[in-house]
Design a protein around this motif. Sequence first.
Motif, mmCIF file in Angstrom:
data_model
loop_
_atom_site.group_PDB
_atom_site.id
_atom_site.type_symbol
_atom_site.label_atom_id
_atom_site.label_comp_id
_atom_site.label_asym_id
_atom_site.label_seq_id
_atom_site.Cartn_x
_atom_site.Cartn_y
_atom_site.Cartn_z
ATOM 1 N N ASP A 18 0.831 -1.207 0.000
ATOM 2 C CA ASP A 18 0.000 0.000 0.000
ATOM 3 C C ASP A 18 0.869 1.262 0.000
ATOM 4 O O ASP A 18 0.513 2.272 -0.613
ATOM 5 C CB ASP A 18 -0.957 -0.001 1.198
ATOM 6 N N TRP A 19 1.996 1.210 0.662
ATOM 7 C CA TRP A 19 2.922 2.345 0.690
ATOM 8 C C TRP A 19 3.494 2.594 -0.715
ATOM 9 O O TRP A 19 3.554 3.725 -1.193
ATOM 10 C CB TRP A 19 4.032 2.060 1.693
ATOM 11 N N ILE A 20 3.897 1.519 -1.380
ATOM 12 C CA ILE A 20 4.390 1.658 -2.749
ATOM 13 C C ILE A 20 3.268 2.142 -3.660
ATOM 14 O O ILE A 20 3.489 2.974 -4.553
ATOM 15 C CB ILE A 20 5.008 0.339 -3.247
ATOM 16 N N HIS A 21 2.066 1.671 -3.416
ATOM 17 C CA HIS A 21 0.894 2.113 -4.177
ATOM 18 C C HIS A 21 0.722 3.630 -4.021
ATOM 19 O O HIS A 21 0.444 4.334 -4.998
ATOM 20 C CB HIS A 21 -0.337 1.363 -3.672
ATOM 21 N N ALA A 22 0.912 4.127 -2.812
ATOM 22 C CA ALA A 22 0.846 5.576 -2.579
ATOM 23 C C ALA A 22 1.910 6.298 -3.394
ATOM 24 O O ALA A 22 1.633 7.349 -4.007
ATOM 25 C CB ALA A 22 1.025 5.873 -1.093
ATOM 26 N N LEU A 23 3.097 5.748 -3.422
ATOM 27 C CA LEU A 23 4.182 6.358 -4.187
ATOM 28 C C LEU A 23 3.855 6.385 -5.676
ATOM 29 O O LEU A 23 4.125 7.381 -6.359
ATOM 30 C CB LEU A 23 5.499 5.614 -3.935
ATOM 31 N N VAL A 24 3.243 5.326 -6.186
ATOM 32 C CA VAL A 24 2.822 5.297 -7.595
ATOM 33 C C VAL A 24 1.904 6.479 -7.889
ATOM 34 O O VAL A 24 2.083 7.201 -8.875
ATOM 35 C CB VAL A 24 2.128 3.957 -7.936
ATOM 36 N N HIS A 25 0.922 6.697 -7.022
ATOM 37 C CA HIS A 25 -0.020 7.801 -7.251
ATOM 38 C C HIS A 25 0.649 9.153 -7.045
ATOM 39 O O HIS A 25 0.292 10.135 -7.708
ATOM 40 C CB HIS A 25 -1.272 7.624 -6.396
#
Length: 85
Positions: A41-48
């Motif tokens: 989820d943290w990496i997902h945040a970085l993607v966005h």
Amino acid sequence: MNQQLLIKSLELLKNGHFKAGYQMEQAHEICQDYEGEPTFDWIHALVHRIEGDDGNAEYWYRRAGKYRHPGSVADEWQTIWDEVS
């Protein structure tokens, strides 16, 4: 948690020079497959964050129990990398 996929998603973002494109989309798909696991989820945040979709990024930071890094995208990537590797 799948360590290899965490590393792969981070490598995809770095190899894509932290820009939107095919590699970022691959990283995004990996993170979506592991939704609910805080590091994904943290990496997902970085993607966005890379996309410039700050509202969506903030949602994923909350899901991950993290805050947006005050530095650059590359700085945040390094912070995640250091935690994962």
